[in-house]
Write a protein that holds these residues in place. Structure first.
Motif, PDB file in Angstrom:
ATOM      1  N   ARG A   7       1.212  -1.228  -0.222  1.00 62.08           N
ATOM      2  CA  ARG A   7       0.018  -0.020  -0.048  1.00 62.08           C
ATOM      3  C   ARG A   7       1.024   1.088   0.223  1.00 62.08           C
ATOM      4  O   ARG A   7       0.397   1.905  -1.559  1.00 62.08           O
ATOM      5  N   LEU A   8       2.135   1.068   0.701  1.00 66.12           N
ATOM      6  CA  LEU A   8       3.071   2.487   0.702  1.00 66.12           C
ATOM      7  C   LEU A   8       3.542   3.168  -0.962  1.00 66.12           C
ATOM      8  O   LEU A   8       3.885   4.021  -0.631  1.00 66.12           O
ATOM      9  N   ALA A   9       3.758   1.328  -1.378  1.00 67.54           N
ATOM     10  CA  ALA A   9       4.720   1.603  -2.009  1.00 67.54           C
ATOM     11  C   ALA A   9       3.705   2.741  -3.370  1.00 67.54           C
ATOM     12  O   ALA A   9       4.129   3.449  -4.258  1.00 67.54           O
ATOM     13  N   LEU A  10       2.521   1.725  -3.182  1.00 66.91           N
ATOM     14  CA  LEU A  10       1.415   2.686  -4.418  1.00 66.91           C
ATOM     15  C   LEU A  10       1.474   3.510  -3.907  1.00 66.91           C
ATOM     16  O   LEU A  10       1.349   4.391  -5.274  1.00 66.91           O
ATOM     17  N   ILE A  11       1.224   3.954  -2.330  1.00 61.52           N
ATOM     18  CA  ILE A  11       0.603   5.404  -2.782  1.00 61.52           C
ATOM     19  C   ILE A  11       1.976   6.081  -2.711  1.00 61.52           C
ATOM     20  O   ILE A  11       2.078   7.133  -3.652  1.00 61.52           O
ATOM     21  N   ASN A  12       3.376   5.753  -2.436  1.00 62.03           N
ATOM     22  CA  ASN A  12       3.973   6.190  -3.121  1.00 62.03           C
ATOM     23  C   ASN A  12       4.828   7.147  -5.022  1.00 62.03           C
ATOM     24  O   ASN A  12       5.344   7.511  -5.099  1.00 62.03           O
ATOM     25  N   LEU A  13       4.258   5.505  -5.252  1.00 67.61           N
ATOM     26  CA  LEU A  13       4.242   5.721  -7.137  1.00 67.61           C
ATOM     27  C   LEU A  13       2.940   6.724  -6.936  1.00 67.61           C
ATOM     28  O   LEU A  13       3.910   7.428  -8.440  1.00 67.61           O
ATOM     29  N   LEU A  14       2.187   6.890  -7.153  1.00 64.70           N
ATOM     30  CA  LEU A  14       1.229   7.964  -7.389  1.00 64.70           C
ATOM     31  C   LEU A  14       1.386   9.337  -7.257  1.00 64.70           C
ATOM     32  O   LEU A  14       1.313   9.997  -7.717  1.00 64.70           O
ATOM     33  N   LEU A  15       1.864   9.549  -6.248  1.00 62.90           N
ATOM     34  CA  LEU A  15       2.436  11.120  -5.416  1.00 62.90           C
ATOM     35  C   LEU A  15       3.186  11.333  -6.329  1.00 62.90           C
ATOM     36  O   LEU A  15       3.686  12.323  -6.775  1.00 62.90           O
ATOM     37  N   SER A  16       4.786  10.304  -6.429  1.00 60.14           N
ATOM     38  CA  SER A  16       5.581  10.523  -7.865  1.00 60.14           C
ATOM     39  C   SER A  16       4.743  11.243  -9.317  1.00 60.14           C
ATOM     40  O   SER A  16       5.670  11.481  -9.319  1.00 60.14           O
ATOM     41  N   VAL A  17       4.460   9.964  -9.096  1.00 62.97           N
ATOM     42  CA  VAL A  17       3.737  10.201 -10.509  1.00 62.97           C
ATOM     43  C   VAL A  17       3.089  12.202 -10.281  1.00 62.97           C
ATOM     44  O   VAL A  17       3.592  12.599 -11.244  1.00 62.97           O
ATOM     45  N   LEU A  18       2.315  12.287  -9.960  1.00 62.16           N
ATOM     46  CA  LEU A  18       1.577  13.321 -10.035  1.00 62.16           C
ATOM     47  C   LEU A  18       2.259  14.778  -9.170  1.00 62.16           C
ATOM     48  O   LEU A  18       2.214  15.721  -9.799  1.00 62.16           O
ATOM     49  N   THR A  19       3.878  14.753  -8.363  1.00 57.65           N
ATOM     50  CA  THR A  19       4.578  14.973  -8.713  1.00 57.65           C
ATOM     51  C   THR A  19       5.837  15.492  -9.134  1.00 57.65           C
ATOM     52  O   THR A  19       6.534  16.087  -8.602  1.00 57.65           O
TER      53      THR A  19
END
Length: 173
Positions: A7-19
């Motif tokens: 879950r943490l990896a997916l959230i980090n991935l999403l936020l990294s893509v968005l930023t």
């Protein structure tokens, strides 16, 4: 637990893509905090105290003070090569050597940062020793690899690990 880390990896991935990858420094900090807290020594957890802001500022410093000058020097060396000057080849070779040294020194300094942000029972970790000395040792190992057809790798890695471990401290020990 695996589910929490996924879950943490997916959230980090999403936020990294968005930023556009700016969030990765904060994401890396969250992953380290989670991993460190899962490590226990004599029943007590290890704590990671680093911040994403520290990692981001370190990245900016390396980008401006190290990477940008190397890119500029490489562009100049390429221009000399295109112009037919043998100095371009010499400069590129020198830049390769400097880059390899800087990568090894950077890895040593990154380990120093991680250890200095690690606490166990309130005792802070650390690393002394010279990043340049470590980088030169790494160069010797890397130079020995082609000469030994790779057989020097295990002994070289042990030599470098011994240097790292002999310069690792917790508190005053």
């Amino acid at each position: 637990r695996t589910g929490g880390m996924v879950r943490l990896a997916l959230i980090n991935l999403l936020l990294s893509v968005l930023t556009l990858s700016v969030y990765r420094f904060w994401g890396k900090t969250k992953v380290r905090s989670r991993l460190w807290s899962g490590i226990r020594a004599w029943g007590d957890p290890v704590e990671y105290t680093g911040t994403g802001r520290e990692l981001f500022i370190g990245f900016l410093i390396v980008l401006l003070a190290v990477y940008a000058p190397l890119v500029a020097a490489a562009a100049g060396a390429q221009a000399l090569l295109v112009a037919g000057s043998p100095l371009g080849g010499v400069l590129l070779s020198l830049l390769y050597f400097v880059t390899v040294l800087l990568v090894a020194a950077g890895l040593f300094r990154a380990r120093r940062y991680q250890l200095s942000r690690t606490r166990w029972r309130g005792i802070r970790g650390g690393q002394d020793g010279s990043a340049i000395s470590y980088a030169l040792r790494s160069m010797l190992v890397w130079a020995a690899l082609p000469l030994s057809l790779g057989w020097a790798w295990p002994a070289g890695e042990m030599w470098l690990a011994r240097y790292r471990f002999n310069h690792t401290v917790f508190g005053d020990r």
